[in-house]
Design a protein around this motif. Structure first.
Motif, mmCIF file in Angstrom:
data_model
loop_
_atom_site.group_PDB
_atom_site.id
_atom_site.type_symbol
_atom_site.label_atom_id
_atom_site.label_comp_id
_atom_site.label_asym_id
_atom_site.label_seq_id
_atom_site.Cartn_x
_atom_site.Cartn_y
_atom_site.Cartn_z
ATOM 1 N N ALA A 8 -10.376 -0.477 29.486
ATOM 2 C CA ALA A 8 -9.585 -0.877 30.367
ATOM 3 C C ALA A 8 -8.124 -0.923 29.770
ATOM 4 C CB ALA A 8 -10.085 -2.207 31.053
ATOM 5 N N SER A 9 -8.140 -1.399 28.560
ATOM 6 C CA SER A 9 -6.331 -1.900 27.776
ATOM 7 C C SER A 9 -6.106 -0.373 27.559
ATOM 8 C CB SER A 9 -6.928 -2.630 26.594
ATOM 9 O OG SER A 9 -7.336 -3.956 26.897
ATOM 10 N N LYS A 10 -6.918 0.488 27.238
ATOM 11 C CA LYS A 10 -6.287 1.927 26.985
ATOM 12 C C LYS A 10 -5.700 2.479 28.300
ATOM 13 C CE LYS A 10 -8.049 6.367 25.481
ATOM 14 N NZ LYS A 10 -9.095 7.246 24.961
ATOM 15 N N ARG A 11 -6.483 2.320 29.264
ATOM 16 C CA ARG A 11 -5.827 2.893 30.770
ATOM 17 C C ARG A 11 -4.468 2.235 31.097
ATOM 18 N NH1 ARG A 11 -11.246 2.329 32.318
ATOM 19 N NH2 ARG A 11 -10.876 0.436 33.300
ATOM 20 N N ASP A 12 -4.431 0.800 30.774
ATOM 21 C CA ASP A 12 -3.356 0.171 31.088
ATOM 22 C C ASP A 12 -2.136 0.450 30.272
ATOM 23 O OD1 ASP A 12 -4.394 -1.462 33.086
ATOM 24 O OD2 ASP A 12 -4.876 -3.138 31.990
ATOM 25 N N LEU A 13 -2.654 0.668 28.971
ATOM 26 C CA LEU A 13 -1.562 1.120 27.981
ATOM 27 C C LEU A 13 -0.684 2.310 28.389
ATOM 28 C CD1 LEU A 13 -0.208 0.950 25.002
ATOM 29 C CD2 LEU A 13 -2.176 2.336 24.123
ATOM 30 N N ILE A 14 -1.747 3.336 28.720
ATOM 31 C CA ILE A 14 -1.380 4.835 29.256
ATOM 32 C C ILE A 14 -0.563 4.802 30.286
ATOM 33 C CG2 ILE A 14 -2.203 7.244 30.204
ATOM 34 C CD1 ILE A 14 -4.380 6.851 27.867
ATOM 35 N N SER A 15 -0.754 3.867 31.403
ATOM 36 C CA SER A 15 -0.336 3.765 32.468
ATOM 37 C C SER A 15 1.206 3.083 32.333
ATOM 38 C CB SER A 15 -1.062 2.500 33.674
ATOM 39 O OG SER A 15 -0.223 2.350 34.621
ATOM 40 N N VAL A 16 1.444 2.102 31.425
ATOM 41 C CA VAL A 16 2.780 1.630 31.281
ATOM 42 C C VAL A 16 3.579 2.744 30.547
ATOM 43 C CG1 VAL A 16 4.145 0.208 29.777
ATOM 44 C CG2 VAL A 16 1.926 -0.682 30.970
ATOM 45 N N ALA A 17 3.127 3.456 29.645
ATOM 46 C CA ALA A 17 3.628 4.381 28.875
ATOM 47 C C ALA A 17 4.296 5.729 29.971
ATOM 48 C CB ALA A 17 2.750 5.383 27.850
ATOM 49 N N GLN A 18 3.360 5.913 30.855
ATOM 50 C CA GLN A 18 3.963 7.021 31.929
ATOM 51 C C GLN A 18 4.818 6.521 32.437
ATOM 52 O OE1 GLN A 18 -0.068 7.722 33.575
ATOM 53 N NE2 GLN A 18 -0.491 9.362 32.491
ATOM 54 N N THR A 19 4.884 5.091 32.986
ATOM 55 C CA THR A 19 5.895 4.450 33.838
ATOM 56 C C THR A 19 7.300 4.608 33.169
ATOM 57 O OG1 THR A 19 4.313 2.968 34.992
ATOM 58 C CG2 THR A 19 6.980 2.639 35.122
ATOM 59 N N LEU A 20 7.010 4.418 31.794
ATOM 60 C CA LEU A 20 8.561 4.488 31.156
ATOM 61 C C LEU A 20 8.836 5.782 30.691
ATOM 62 C CD1 LEU A 20 7.625 1.311 28.765
ATOM 63 C CD2 LEU A 20 9.319 1.234 30.612
#
Length: 812
Positions: free
Chosen positions: A391-403
């Motif tokens: 779950a944390s990995k998904r959130d990390l990748i999602s934030v990276a993509q947004t930025l």
């Protein structure tokens, strides 16, 4: 009268007079009548000039009444009589500091500390001067720190002796197979090792000599910050303590392991001695008494090491691993960049969660702002990531993509925190713990969590009120909430304070020692964890480790933490929560079936396995991936870059922190208006490798608050503009950048001021920074981009730069 008797009589009278004057001097000193005290001490010293201690007292009196010259003469006379008196050197240091001779003061303090390493005041002054940037002989200072640490050590406790006991023979022998050495000699050691510590020491030395040249450096900065306000580790702090302690006590022969902490006041990392880290870790887990002398001594030793230790020199290609957090350290990434440039380090943060971005409503505004600042920088600095759940990995990748960043899957490794929390031995009996908290075995429900809004204590309270409505009060088990206060918890305590019925069934407990917490788990009926967002959920694993049924929400990572062994309810479904809660509370047969399922199927890992997984993964990354060079960022041409601390509370595509343009170590941390340079100047570096033609650069400078200063703005070390700044004044400087100045693809803009300001003087030591000219922001564009130039100059004219910066952030 006989001459001899007359002589004795005069001597007696003189002695009485000296005694009277001494009392008069001390009395005047105590009532702070410095003139009378000085006169009386001089009269005493006329008769007793050999009294070094009285010369010091005279020096105090003269100093306090403003006669610095007289004070210096008195102190120096005392020093001539007793050259090895550390206190006299300390007092001379105070006088020289008062006179503004800071460097001389530091030399006297250093001499005093060398003579008496236990002289706390000398060490405190050295720390203060060091934080203000005063140059102090690092070799001598290092020896003083070591001597002070030894002087501070108390008699070794039983727990310390156990921690430092010889390594188990079996563990030592198991390392032999990993060493590519003289097998005959190893066989001899195998036989000799059981005979005494000497053979163990020799084997340890051989192990050290066989280690691979791969260096792991664990950054414990946030653990150090935590220890300043708390002792018992929770969550992230526990992960750091357990993992790093395990790797230090059971070393992996492939790696050399060090521990360091980043000093925000000194702007560099300092090595923390491993024996000190292990001692602090053991003490932290033992109890929550912040005033225990042994704890205070170890904490003071740590503070001295960090405030006075030398800047840490990383081994070439070292891996800097931050198992905690660094988002609160505003200059952290600046120094990660510097370490990458100087030492070629690899930076690996452990991302425990993305709470301030994913659920900002559960965080304070400053915390969210600082976390977003960290997020804007981490993806351009980290070589790899550890995280604790899918779950944390998904959130990390999602934030990276947004930025605007893309993370490869092999750059992120999940280290599940399914560790074994059980204690091998517990000295405290369960009845003692239960008596301490007024509980009975099996007679309460346990909720272990920091008290903050996202943990959903309010929903738990609502459920207990409903239980009291639907069932006789005697049948409703009390809820025991164990945890310290966190963020946004006022409503939790307000509801509890305002409801006597709820207070009768809810007990709030904090600062619980490890052994008591273990007993509370062992003796509870079951646990609950209705959190709305987690990175992992350590209390879930803790509950399962003790064989206790756990009721969890299905939010974020909790299904991973609980697996097939916990009961779940949909987050926000209060009816489902009540159904599962009543079943576990009143259906003992069902509860026992869940306990049996845990006992027969749940297999938590030893903490050492987490450390080995981390080191194994680094071993896999080592040599298999090309190093990621530190690429200087490209400024957005035509847009204003405000060099201040981040104030955004949400992320948007393309957001970049302006601090990334700073290079070198000549910058203070960003403030709300911009950023100060340090004495010696700061440098901005722009990547302009695909830009052509002359450019127009506008740089905003801020003068110091205490004096005027000259400034120089340079391109690649060559002065481009010079001028003067009045106190507190702002000046925007337009400059043309010819193409030849960035022909290499980069432009280095230096900013230097002739004067400096010591904030410790104006803030009473609250802010210890020493700064020079400030940088408000900059704008760079093509020289023929008249639209951008007009927009920028209009914003300057109408004092509308904040809106211009906001437009850039929102890509307007």
């Amino acid at each position: 009268m006989h001459p001899l008797l007359n002589f004795k009589s005069r001597k007696a009278e003189q002695a009485k007079e000296i005694a009277r004057l001494s009392v008069e001097a001390d009395t005047a000193r105590d009532r702070r009548d410095w003139a009378t005290a000085a006169e009386a001490y001089r009269k005493v010293l006329k008769a007793k000039p050999e009294r070094a201690d009285l010369w010091v007292q005279l020096g105090h009196a003269e100093k306090e009444r403003g006669n610095h010259g007289g004070a210096g003469e008195a102190y120096n006379q005392s020093l001539r009589l007793d050259p090895t008196n550390a206190d006299t050197l300390l007092q001379i240091g105070h006088l020289r500091k008062l006179q503004g001779a800071i460097d001389e003061a530091g030399a006297y303090y250093l001499q005093a500390a060398e003579l008496d390493p236990s002289l706390r005041y000398a060490l405190d002054e050295l720390r203060s001067l060091s934080l203000r940037g005063v140059e102090i002989d690092q070799n001598r200072l290092g020896e003083v720190v070591q001597a002070a640490s030894k002087a501070r050590r108390r008699p070794v406790s039983r727990r310390k002796k156990e921690a430092d006991a010889p390594v188990d023979v079996t563990n030592l022998l198991s390392t032999i197979a990993q060493i590519d050495g003289d097998q005959e000699r190893l066989a001899q050691l195998e036989n000799a090792i059981r005979a005494g510590a000497e053979a163990q020491d020799e084997l340890r030395a051989m192990i050290e000599s066989q280690k691979a040249e791969v260096h792991l450096v664990f950054d414990i900065s946030d653990l150090v910050g935590y220890f300043k306000n708390a002792r018992l580790p929770t969550g992230i702090q526990r992960v750091q303590i357990e993992v790093v302690s395990g790797l230090l006590r059971e070393p992996d022969l492939r790696f050399d392991v060090s521990v360091c902490s980043f000093s925000s006041a000194r702007d560099h990392w300092v090595e923390v001695p491993t024996d000190l880290f292990l001692r602090l870790s053991d003490l932290a887990r033992s109890n929550g008494d912040m005033a225990e002398p042994e704890w205070l001594d170890a904490l003071e030793e740590l503070t001295v090491e960090i405030d006075l230790g030398e800047a840490f020199d990383f081994a070439r290609g070292a891996y800097l691993i931050n198992l905690g957090t660094s988002w609160w350290l505003q200059n952290y990434f600046l120094h990660v960049r510097e370490a990458k440039e100087r030492f070629g380090i690899h930076y690996i943060p452990f991302v425990h969660d993305m709470i301030p971005i994913m659920t900002p409503e559960h965080c304070t505004r400053p915390l969210t702002q600082d976390f977003i600042s960290w997020a804007m920088g981490v993806f351009s600095h980290a070589d790899y990531f550890f995280t604790n759940s899918e779950a944390s990995k998904r959130d990390l990748i999602s934030v990276a993509q947004t930025l605007g960043y893309t993370l490869d899957t092999d750059q992120v490794h999940v280290v599940r925190l399914d560790a074994d929390f059980r204690k091998a031995t517990i000295a405290t009996p369960i009845p003692s713990t239960l008596k301490r908290y007024g509980l009975t075995e099996g007679g309460y429900v346990l909720f272990v969590s920091t008290i903050e809004s996202r943990k959903n204590h309010l929903n738990a309270f609502k459920a207990w009120l409903q239980l009291l409505k639907d069932h006789p009060a005697k049948d409703v088990l009390p809820l025991v909430c164990v945890g310290n206060r966190g963020w946004l918890n006022d409503t939790v305590f307000a509801q509890l304070d305002g409801n006597p019925e709820l207070r009768s069934k809810v007990k709030m407990v904090s600062k619980v020692a490890d052994e008591d917490l273990a007993n509370l788990y062992r003796a509870c009926a079951f646990t609950i964890y209705p959190s709305s967002y987690e990175g992992w959920g350590l209390p879930v694993t803790e509950s399962l480790s003790y064989g206790k049924a756990a009721l969890l929400s299905d939010a974020s990572s909790l299904p991973e933490a609980g697996g097939d062994f916990a009961d779940f309810f949909p987050l926000g479904d209060q009816g489902a929560f009540m159904f599962s809660l009543e079943r576990l509370m009143f259906d003992r047969e069902y509860r026992r079936s869940r306990e049996v399922r845990i006992e027969t199927g749940f297999q938590p890992r030893p903490w050492a396995d987490l450390g080995r997984e981390i080191s194994d993964q680094i071993g896999e990354w080592f040599g298999q991936h090309a190093d990621r060079p530190m690429v200087h960022p490209r400024p957005d041409l035509g847009h204003y870059h405000w060099m201040r601390r981040n104030e955004a509370t949400s992320i948007a595509p393309g957001m970049v922190s302006p601090e990334v343009f700073r290079t070198g170590t000549g910058w203070s941390q960003p403030d709300a208006w911009g950023t100060w340079t340090k004495p010696g100047g700061g440098t901005l570096t722009f990547n302009l490798d695909q830009v052509e033609g002359p450019l127009r650069l506008y740089v905003g400078l801020l003068g110091l608050g205490t004096e005027d200063t000259d400034y120089i703005v340079s391109f690649n070390g060559v002065p481009a503009r010079t001028g003067a700044l009045g106190r507190g004044t702002t000046q925007w400087i337009p400059m043309t950048v010819p193409p030849q100045d960035y022909a290499s693809g980069s432009l280095h803009v230096g900013i230097w001021g002739s004067a400096k300001e010591d904030f410790s003087v104006t803030t009473g030591g609250v802010d210890t920074r020493v700064v020079s000219v400030g940088l408000i922001g900059f704008m760079i564009c093509r020289e023929d981009d008249y639209a951008s130039r007009v927009a920028f100059t209009e914003a300057l004219t109408f004092e509308d730069l904040p809106n211009l910066a906001e437009a850039r952030r929102l890509n307007l």
